[in-house]
Design a protein around this motif. Sequence first.
Motif, PDB file in Angstrom:
ATOM      1  N   THR A 266      28.867  -2.852   3.832  1.00 26.58           N
ATOM      2  CA  THR A 266      27.524  -2.765   4.394  1.00 26.58           C
ATOM      3  C   THR A 266      26.870  -1.520   3.841  1.00 26.58           C
ATOM      4  O   THR A 266      27.546  -0.626   3.317  1.00 26.58           O
ATOM      5  CB  THR A 266      27.577  -2.646   5.931  1.00 26.58           C
ATOM      6  N   GLU A 267      25.583  -1.455   3.968  1.00 24.51           N
ATOM      7  CA  GLU A 267      24.866  -0.253   3.544  1.00 24.51           C
ATOM      8  C   GLU A 267      25.427   0.956   4.297  1.00 24.51           C
ATOM      9  O   GLU A 267      25.571   2.039   3.734  1.00 24.51           O
ATOM     10  CB  GLU A 267      23.372  -0.423   3.821  1.00 24.51           C
ATOM     11  N   GLU A 268      25.770   0.729   5.546  1.00 26.50           N
ATOM     12  CA  GLU A 268      26.264   1.810   6.392  1.00 26.50           C
ATOM     13  C   GLU A 268      27.627   2.342   5.923  1.00 26.50           C
ATOM     14  O   GLU A 268      27.803   3.542   5.776  1.00 26.50           O
ATOM     15  CB  GLU A 268      26.360   1.323   7.841  1.00 26.50           C
ATOM     16  N   ASN A 269      28.603   1.450   5.671  1.00 20.58           N
ATOM     17  CA  ASN A 269      29.919   1.968   5.280  1.00 20.58           C
ATOM     18  C   ASN A 269      29.915   2.509   3.848  1.00 20.58           C
ATOM     19  O   ASN A 269      30.627   3.471   3.546  1.00 20.58           O
ATOM     20  CB  ASN A 269      31.063   0.977   5.542  1.00 20.58           C
TER      21      ASN A 269
ATOM     22  N   ALA B 232      28.154   5.995   4.121  1.00 22.51           N
ATOM     23  CA  ALA B 232      29.065   6.961   4.752  1.00 22.51           C
ATOM     24  C   ALA B 232      30.164   7.386   3.775  1.00 22.51           C
ATOM     25  O   ALA B 232      30.514   8.570   3.703  1.00 22.51           O
ATOM     26  CB  ALA B 232      29.676   6.366   6.015  1.00 22.51           C
ATOM     27  N   THR B 233      30.674   6.431   3.002  1.00 21.28           N
ATOM     28  CA  THR B 233      31.704   6.756   2.010  1.00 21.28           C
ATOM     29  C   THR B 233      31.133   7.671   0.931  1.00 21.28           C
ATOM     30  O   THR B 233      31.776   8.649   0.535  1.00 21.28           O
ATOM     31  CB  THR B 233      32.278   5.463   1.379  1.00 21.28           C
ATOM     32  N   ASN B 234      29.926   7.381   0.468  1.00 21.54           N
ATOM     33  CA  ASN B 234      29.290   8.229  -0.549  1.00 21.54           C
ATOM     34  C   ASN B 234      29.084   9.654  -0.047  1.00 21.54           C
ATOM     35  O   ASN B 234      29.288  10.618  -0.791  1.00 21.54           O
ATOM     36  CB  ASN B 234      27.953   7.628  -0.997  1.00 21.54           C
ATOM     37  N   VAL B 235      28.688   9.799   1.205  1.00 27.92           N
ATOM     38  CA  VAL B 235      28.498  11.139   1.786  1.00 27.92           C
ATOM     39  C   VAL B 235      29.820  11.904   1.770  1.00 27.92           C
ATOM     40  O   VAL B 235      29.872  13.082   1.376  1.00 27.92           O
ATOM     41  CB  VAL B 235      27.927  11.039   3.223  1.00 27.92           C
ATOM     42  N   VAL B 236      30.900  11.242   2.152  1.00 30.58           N
ATOM     43  CA  VAL B 236      32.218  11.892   2.178  1.00 30.58           C
ATOM     44  C   VAL B 236      32.654  12.270   0.760  1.00 30.58           C
ATOM     45  O   VAL B 236      33.155  13.377   0.533  1.00 30.58           O
ATOM     46  CB  VAL B 236      33.266  10.980   2.868  1.00 30.58           C
TER      47      VAL B 236
ATOM     48  N   LEU C 176      36.572   6.993   8.536  1.00 29.69           N
ATOM     49  CA  LEU C 176      35.597   5.962   8.149  1.00 29.69           C
ATOM     50  C   LEU C 176      36.230   4.578   8.182  1.00 29.69           C
ATOM     51  O   LEU C 176      35.611   3.616   8.654  1.00 29.69           O
ATOM     52  CB  LEU C 176      35.079   6.208   6.726  1.00 29.69           C
ATOM     53  N   ASN C 177      37.430   4.488   7.655  1.00 31.77           N
ATOM     54  CA  ASN C 177      38.111   3.192   7.606  1.00 31.77           C
ATOM     55  C   ASN C 177      38.310   2.636   9.016  1.00 31.77           C
ATOM     56  O   ASN C 177      38.120   1.457   9.265  1.00 31.77           O
ATOM     57  CB  ASN C 177      39.444   3.334   6.867  1.00 31.77           C
ATOM     58  N   ASP C 178      38.655   3.513   9.934  1.00 40.80           N
ATOM     59  CA  ASP C 178      38.829   3.124  11.329  1.00 40.80           C
ATOM     60  C   ASP C 178      37.485   2.712  11.946  1.00 40.80           C
ATOM     61  O   ASP C 178      37.363   1.674  12.581  1.00 40.80           O
ATOM     62  CB  ASP C 178      39.460   4.290  12.097  1.00 40.80           C
ATOM     63  N   LYS C 179      36.468   3.527  11.717  1.00 36.26           N
ATOM     64  CA  LYS C 179      35.148   3.290  12.302  1.00 36.26           C
ATOM     65  C   LYS C 179      34.525   1.976  11.814  1.00 36.26           C
ATOM     66  O   LYS C 179      33.873   1.272  12.579  1.00 36.26           O
ATOM     67  CB  LYS C 179      34.219   4.457  11.953  1.00 36.26           C
ATOM     68  N   TYR C 180      34.727   1.655  10.539  1.00 34.44           N
ATOM     69  CA  TYR C 180      34.094   0.469   9.951  1.00 34.44           C
ATOM     70  C   TYR C 180      35.080  -0.688   9.766  1.00 34.44           C
ATOM     71  O   TYR C 180      35.050  -1.396   8.760  1.00 34.44           O
ATOM     72  CB  TYR C 180      33.415   0.828   8.620  1.00 34.44           C
ATOM     73  N   ASP C 181      35.951  -0.868  10.723  1.00 32.28           N
ATOM     74  CA  ASP C 181      36.832  -2.038  10.774  1.00 32.28           C
ATOM     75  C   ASP C 181      37.709  -2.229   9.537  1.00 32.28           C
ATOM     76  O   ASP C 181      37.841  -3.334   9.032  1.00 32.28           O
ATOM     77  CB  ASP C 181      36.026  -3.317  11.045  1.00 32.28           C
TER      78      ASP C 181
END
Length: 112
Positions: free
Chosen positions: A26-29, A32-36, A70-75
């Motif tokens: 998703t755009e969201e995950n 978030a990955t790019n930010v990290v 992130l992996n936990d948060k985004y299933d």
Amino acid sequence: MTFEELKKNKPTIQWIEDDEDGEFFTEENISATNVVLDSYINNLEKLGAKPTEAEIMKVVKEVVVRINELNDKYDYFIETMEREDLYEFIDTAAKIAGLESEEDITEEWREW
């Protein structure tokens, strides 16, 4: 390769291309990955020209733990291919910073 080149070639670019139907990402995950990953590169750059192995590994640990979250948060969107891509990205950046290691530098903290 440089940090700047690495920033422009994050694994998330390929993930989006490979996920034509938008089933996994998703755009969201992705965002978030790019930010990290950007934060990881920035933190390595802040270490300066000759960081110690301990300083580099502290930054590696931080990025691995954040990706776990992130992996936990985004299933649990990180699977085998993504795991390999992330490892390669993290390892390459650590080597650019000066780390000399042939081992899996993420294994100790990685949950993905």
